[in-house]
Design a protein around this motif. Structure first.
Motif, mmCIF file in Angstrom:
data_model
loop_
_atom_site.group_PDB
_atom_site.id
_atom_site.type_symbol
_atom_site.label_atom_id
_atom_site.label_comp_id
_atom_site.label_asym_id
_atom_site.label_seq_id
_atom_site.Cartn_x
_atom_site.Cartn_y
_atom_site.Cartn_z
ATOM 1 N N GLU B 310 -5.877 4.087 -7.248
ATOM 2 C CA GLU B 310 -4.745 4.045 -6.696
ATOM 3 C C GLU B 310 -3.773 2.918 -5.657
ATOM 4 O OE1 GLU B 310 -4.934 6.811 -2.955
ATOM 5 O OE2 GLU B 310 -5.426 8.745 -3.779
ATOM 6 N N GLU B 311 -5.308 2.199 -5.240
ATOM 7 C CA GLU B 311 -4.195 0.996 -4.873
ATOM 8 C C GLU B 311 -3.621 0.225 -6.113
ATOM 9 O OE1 GLU B 311 -3.749 -0.374 -2.019
ATOM 10 O OE2 GLU B 311 -4.797 0.997 -0.994
ATOM 11 N N TRP B 312 -5.087 0.020 -7.155
ATOM 12 C CA TRP B 312 -4.761 -0.341 -8.601
ATOM 13 C C TRP B 312 -3.303 -0.348 -8.734
ATOM 14 C CZ3 TRP B 312 -4.816 0.804 -14.057
ATOM 15 C CH2 TRP B 312 -4.377 -0.174 -14.808
ATOM 16 N N ALA B 313 -2.703 1.897 -8.545
ATOM 17 C CA ALA B 313 -1.245 1.284 -9.497
ATOM 18 C C ALA B 313 -0.579 0.537 -8.736
ATOM 19 C CB ALA B 313 -1.398 2.874 -9.238
ATOM 20 N N GLU B 314 -0.612 0.489 -7.004
ATOM 21 C CA GLU B 314 0.163 -0.126 -6.561
ATOM 22 C C GLU B 314 0.178 -1.544 -6.679
ATOM 23 O OE1 GLU B 314 1.390 -0.808 -1.703
ATOM 24 O OE2 GLU B 314 -0.253 1.713 -2.311
ATOM 25 N N PHE B 315 -0.689 -1.663 -7.386
ATOM 26 C CA PHE B 315 -0.803 -3.906 -7.241
ATOM 27 C C PHE B 315 -0.034 -4.026 -8.637
ATOM 28 C CE2 PHE B 315 -3.029 -6.784 -9.762
ATOM 29 C CZ PHE B 315 -2.764 -7.981 -9.590
ATOM 30 N N GLN B 316 -0.614 -2.636 -9.973
ATOM 31 C CA GLN B 316 0.565 -3.051 -11.188
ATOM 32 C C GLN B 316 2.119 -3.140 -11.222
ATOM 33 O OE1 GLN B 316 -1.601 0.173 -13.556
ATOM 34 N NE2 GLN B 316 -0.869 -2.067 -14.819
ATOM 35 N N GLY B 317 2.365 -2.612 -9.970
ATOM 36 C CA GLY B 317 3.964 -2.911 -9.773
ATOM 37 C C GLY B 317 4.999 -3.992 -8.699
ATOM 38 N N LEU B 318 4.375 -4.456 -8.756
ATOM 39 C CA LEU B 318 4.574 -6.314 -7.589
ATOM 40 C C LEU B 318 5.170 -6.695 -9.033
ATOM 41 C CD1 LEU B 318 0.848 -6.804 -6.726
ATOM 42 C CD2 LEU B 318 3.284 -6.429 -5.102
ATOM 43 N N GLN B 319 4.567 -7.279 -9.899
ATOM 44 C CA GLN B 319 5.763 -7.799 -11.238
ATOM 45 C C GLN B 319 5.927 -6.773 -12.232
ATOM 46 O OE1 GLN B 319 3.648 -11.690 -10.485
ATOM 47 N NE2 GLN B 319 5.343 -12.090 -10.050
ATOM 48 N N ARG B 320 6.424 -7.512 -13.261
ATOM 49 C CA ARG B 320 6.529 -6.290 -14.410
ATOM 50 C C ARG B 320 5.714 -7.249 -15.118
ATOM 51 N NH1 ARG B 320 12.651 -5.822 -16.679
ATOM 52 N NH2 ARG B 320 11.000 -4.937 -18.755
ATOM 53 N N GLY B 321 4.927 -7.060 -15.995
ATOM 54 C CA GLY B 321 4.017 -7.512 -17.211
ATOM 55 C C GLY B 321 2.836 -7.641 -15.934
ATOM 56 N N ALA B 322 2.217 -9.095 -16.532
ATOM 57 C CA ALA B 322 1.257 -9.167 -15.383
ATOM 58 C C ALA B 322 1.559 -9.782 -14.160
ATOM 59 C CB ALA B 322 -0.432 -10.150 -16.276
ATOM 60 N N VAL B 323 1.059 -9.475 -13.491
ATOM 61 C CA VAL B 323 1.134 -10.046 -11.915
ATOM 62 C C VAL B 323 0.730 -11.385 -11.775
ATOM 63 C CG1 VAL B 323 0.298 -10.360 -9.124
ATOM 64 C CG2 VAL B 323 0.260 -7.774 -10.602
ATOM 65 N N LEU B 324 1.790 -12.647 -11.719
ATOM 66 C CA LEU B 324 1.551 -13.689 -12.162
ATOM 67 C C LEU B 324 1.355 -14.659 -10.748
ATOM 68 C CD1 LEU B 324 4.275 -14.412 -14.920
ATOM 69 C CD2 LEU B 324 1.786 -13.743 -14.995
ATOM 70 N N SER B 325 1.820 -14.491 -9.570
ATOM 71 C CA SER B 325 1.968 -14.860 -8.356
ATOM 72 C C SER B 325 0.505 -15.427 -8.085
ATOM 73 C CB SER B 325 2.036 -14.891 -7.228
ATOM 74 O OG SER B 325 2.273 -15.535 -6.272
ATOM 75 N N SER B 326 -0.180 -16.062 -7.947
ATOM 76 C CA SER B 326 -1.358 -16.727 -7.373
ATOM 77 C C SER B 326 -1.693 -16.467 -6.428
ATOM 78 C CB SER B 326 -2.019 -17.913 -7.562
ATOM 79 O OG SER B 326 -1.972 -17.897 -8.786
ATOM 80 N N PHE B 327 -0.308 -16.124 -5.671
ATOM 81 C CA PHE B 327 -1.040 -15.394 -3.662
ATOM 82 C C PHE B 327 -1.585 -14.168 -3.778
ATOM 83 C CE2 PHE B 327 0.913 -12.801 -0.058
ATOM 84 C CZ PHE B 327 0.937 -14.854 0.859
ATOM 85 N N TYR B 328 -1.665 -13.698 -5.178
ATOM 86 C CA TYR B 328 -1.959 -11.655 -5.263
ATOM 87 C C TYR B 328 -3.407 -11.969 -5.007
ATOM 88 C CZ TYR B 328 3.019 -10.132 -4.692
ATOM 89 O OH TYR B 328 4.353 -10.223 -4.534
ATOM 90 N N PHE B 329 -3.861 -12.640 -5.258
ATOM 91 C CA PHE B 329 -5.702 -12.669 -5.318
ATOM 92 C C PHE B 329 -6.321 -12.742 -3.692
ATOM 93 C CE2 PHE B 329 -6.056 -16.376 -8.412
ATOM 94 C CZ PHE B 329 -7.138 -16.183 -9.384
ATOM 95 N N HIS B 330 -5.207 -12.289 -2.501
ATOM 96 C CA HIS B 330 -5.729 -11.690 -1.333
ATOM 97 C C HIS B 330 -6.027 -10.860 -1.453
ATOM 98 C CE1 HIS B 330 -5.560 -15.534 0.177
ATOM 99 N NE2 HIS B 330 -4.331 -15.641 -0.035
ATOM 100 N N TYR B 331 -4.986 -9.980 -2.213
ATOM 101 C CA TYR B 331 -4.278 -8.599 -2.344
ATOM 102 C C TYR B 331 -5.365 -8.223 -3.761
ATOM 103 C CZ TYR B 331 -1.932 -3.496 -3.502
ATOM 104 O OH TYR B 331 -1.601 -2.252 -3.112
ATOM 105 N N ALA B 332 -6.141 -8.449 -4.993
ATOM 106 C CA ALA B 332 -6.889 -8.574 -6.192
ATOM 107 C C ALA B 332 -8.670 -8.315 -4.620
ATOM 108 C CB ALA B 332 -6.685 -9.510 -6.658
ATOM 109 N N ARG B 333 -8.765 -9.153 -4.070
ATOM 110 C CA ARG B 333 -10.186 -8.999 -3.480
ATOM 111 C C ARG B 333 -9.699 -7.878 -2.828
ATOM 112 N NH1 ARG B 333 -8.751 -14.474 -2.356
ATOM 113 N NH2 ARG B 333 -9.853 -15.686 -4.519
ATOM 114 N N LEU B 334 -9.350 -7.271 -2.075
ATOM 115 C CA LEU B 334 -9.606 -6.151 -1.254
ATOM 116 C C LEU B 334 -9.832 -5.174 -1.649
ATOM 117 C CD1 LEU B 334 -7.014 -6.585 1.645
ATOM 118 C CD2 LEU B 334 -9.079 -7.193 1.689
ATOM 119 N N ILE B 335 -8.699 -4.580 -2.951
ATOM 120 C CA ILE B 335 -8.988 -3.716 -4.316
ATOM 121 C C ILE B 335 -10.391 -3.702 -4.827
ATOM 122 C CG2 ILE B 335 -7.555 -2.795 -6.181
ATOM 123 C CD1 ILE B 335 -5.459 -3.888 -5.691
#
Lengths: 164, 473
Positions: B310-335
């Motif tokens: 469920e969280e990953w689906a939300e994460f995927q919607g952050l950017q089109r294609g791959a999520v490119l900003s390394s700021f989102y490492f934080h979010y990815a860690r929590l998931i």
């Protein structure tokens, strides 16, 4: 036996001669206090996770070697929380910082005793120096006596020491 | 006259580093270098040792993620023995790895990065730390301590001790899981989910405050690399290598980990002991890729557990294609922490988890062995060659932080170009340059096998090389 729930944390590196004082004291105490409500932890260094143990007990005894002081001389103190901390990170916590963390985070801090000894040699691979070995025996006996006799209780002992 | 800025030392990372920023005549950042100046050389010191010592020896590389080295090394030894280890041993190794990922991600998020996220990038550095957080965010700090403690306790229950457990051995693990310990671990995992959901909510509530950082923190097209299961699920222990591009197109899939050398090459820079691997087919430096939580979530088809999906689906919607900003490492860690909690529960509830058969025995049957797993910071590779007596003749380690080296350098340049103006180093600028590194959560002791200390240092140099300003921490 009158023993309240308490915690003993022995700190040190047993690979570094006298620095292993606290760690090995805790290992010895863990065996001797097996059937008591006292939790004993032997650790290489203090960690934020130890706060979760501290907040649940009435008293805590820290056992650690000290770079200062006479080698083998056992010193018993009641440290105070150090709130004005210069620390920005948790890589090297000491007892006073742990007390401050515990009070800040959980609004409680157990009565605290620190047993320490100066060291003669903390080089890697060195054995205990004779003085520190004696101090270790003394520290273990003292803690066992405090807990088993329980009169005065550990808390009362710490209170008395604080008044002195 | 061009100038150089040096940040010395980068703070709140695992290990020590230095950053140099080169300014042009107009005072604009022209180039940036992330220096890792420690050296340890584990690859050399293990030569001549018996292969079966490797897991215990290699675990000493790191005090934060010893389990990763233990596992990659044990897997390389399994390969040397050419054995298939018992299924229960695989499950137990997986649980151990996820416990470590949980505690390491908790350390990164709560202790190292939360001060920036909750107190602000421009906050007073004297209080922008874990102590400063206690005042207004005590619950978050308590949660961080609790989550890390749970991860550490699972490692201790399985491996016998919190740091450098010797439980994982070539061929499996040396002791089966007891019913008592299984129940203890399951009970502690029950405490995890509320903490993770609470933290995810906090993170998502503040994310919008960091639009500029999201735009400029190593936010560029690159490849992403990591392990996936045969079905494309998130996988930390087994599976094969997948490489995806910035559009999330899979460009190489199900690469056998034993063949990683056919796809990756390592380059060396003069300014750092940290090697710079790149994707061979794209050459150097175009073969720049990222590993770790962000990369893992970019390459998978799904996590494989309900709440993490469920969280990953939300994460995927952050950017089109791959999520490119390394700021989102934080979010990815929590998931990933959420995934670990769910997956550990699932594995612990499997029928054969208490099976006493947890180790295969064999002598070496091959002269070369490779072990690959996912460490908290990304894909970790151990590669050994032995002689006929089973002694190590050659070893090469490709470490998660090394994979990210090219991306970290480019990220520092991008962030510095956006935030650094003029000859004087402002605190907010300094912290943002550090924070982009922090987002990757590098482990420098792992990456260079370092000895001693190297605190963070930023230097500002003129075009002629004159030191204009310097900040040490």
């Amino acid at each position: 036996m009158k023993t309240s729930a308490g915690l003993i944390i022995g700190i040190g590196n047993p690979l570094r001669g006298d620095d292993g004082f606290g760690y090995l004291a805790a290992e010895s105490l863990a065996k001797k206090l097996k059937n008591t409500p006292v939790k004993v932890v032997a650790t290489h260094q203090l960690l934020p996770e130890h706060l979760d143990l501290m907040r649940k007990v009435a008293w805590v005894v820290f056992i650690d070697a000290s770079a200062a002081g006479e080698a083998g001389k056992l010193t018993i103190t009641t440290p105070r929380a150090l709130f004005e901390s210069p620390l920005a990170f948790s890589h090297s916590l000491d007892v006073t910082h742990m007390m401050a963390w515990c009070k800040s985070l959980y609004r409680v801090c157990p009565k605290t005793l620190l047993l320490s000894t100066g060291i003669a040699d903390d080089r890697v691979g060195m054995p205990f120096s004779p003085g520190v070995r004696r101090a270790l025996t003394k520290a273990v006996s003292l803690v066992v006596k405090l807990i088993n006799v329980g009169n005065p209780s550990v808390e009362a002992y710490i209170d008395n020491l604080s008044r002195d | 006259m061009s100038k150089t800025i040096t940040i010395n030392n980068v703070t709140r990372i695992e290990g020590h580093a230095k950053i140099t920023l080169h300014l042009d005549d107009q005072g604009m950042v022209q180039d940036a270098q992330f220096h890792v100046t420690q050296f340890r050389g584990f690859e050399k010191l293990c030569e001549g040792r018996p292969f079966y010592e490797m897991p215990s020896l290699m675990a000493r590389i790191c005090g934060i993620c010893p389990v990763s080295h233990l596992l990659a090394s044990a897997k390389a030894c399994d390969d040397l023995m050419a054995v298939a280890i018992p299924k229960t041993a695989i499950k137990l190794r997986k649980i151990l790895n996820m416990a470590q990922i949980m505690q390491s991600h908790a350390l990164s998020f709560f202790h190292l990065s939360a001060p920036d996220l909750l107190l602000g990038m421009d906050g007073d550095p004297a209080s922008r730390n874990i102590f400063g957080l206690m005042k207004d965010h005590a619950q978050l700090v308590q949660d961080g301590i609790q989550l890390r403690k749970i991860g550490q306790e699972i490692i201790a229950l399985l491996g016998g001790k919190r740091i450098h457990p010797s439980w994982v051995v070539p061929g499996g693990v040396n002791k089966p899981l007891s019913e008592e310990h299984r129940d203890q671990i399951l009970a502690s995992l029950g405490e995890c989910r509320p903490i993770i959901h609470r933290t995810l909510e906090i993170y998502k509530s503040i994310q919008a405050n960091f639009k500029e950082e999201i735009q400029t923190f190593a936010n560029f097209p690159s490849l992403f690399l990591g392990l996936v299961s045969p079905g494309g699920n998130l996988e930390f222990y087994d599976g094969n290598i997948r490489v995806a591009d910035a559009a999330r197109n899979t460009i190489a899939d199900q690469i056998d980990t034993l063949d990683f050398n056919d796809y990756l090459e390592e380059s060396v820079e003069k300014f750092s002991y940290l090697k710079s691997p790149y994707y061979k087919a794209f050459g150097y430096p175009d073969g720049i890729y990222r590993v770790g939580p962000l990369a893992r979530l970019n390459i998978i088809d799904r996590c494989g557990t309900p709440q993490a999906d469920e969280e990953w689906a939300e994460f995927q919607g952050l950017q089109r294609g791959a999520v490119l900003s390394s700021f989102y490492f934080h979010y990815a860690r929590l998931i990933e922490v959420l995934f670990c909690a769910e997956m550990m529960e699932r594995l612990l509830q499997s029928k054969d988890i208490l099976d006493p058969h947890v180790r295969a025995y064999a002598k070496p049957n091959s002269f070369e062995g490779i072990g690959v797993c996912e460490a908290p910071r990304g894909t970790l590779m151990h590669h050994y060659r032995i002689n006929k007596n089973g002694k190590i003749e050659w070893a090469n380690l490709v470490i998660a932080t090394g994979h990210n080296n090219l991306a970290m350098n480019r990220g520092v340049l991008q962030t510095a170009r956006h935030f650094v103006k003029g000859e004087k180093i402002e605190e907010g600028m300094l912290n943002r340059v550090e924070a982009v590194i922090r987002a990757f959560d590098p482990c420098l002791s792992c990456s260079t096998h370092a000895v001693g200390q190297m605190p963070l240092n930023i230097e500002l140099l003129s075009a002629s090389g004159t030191l204009l300003d310097s900040v040490k921490r």
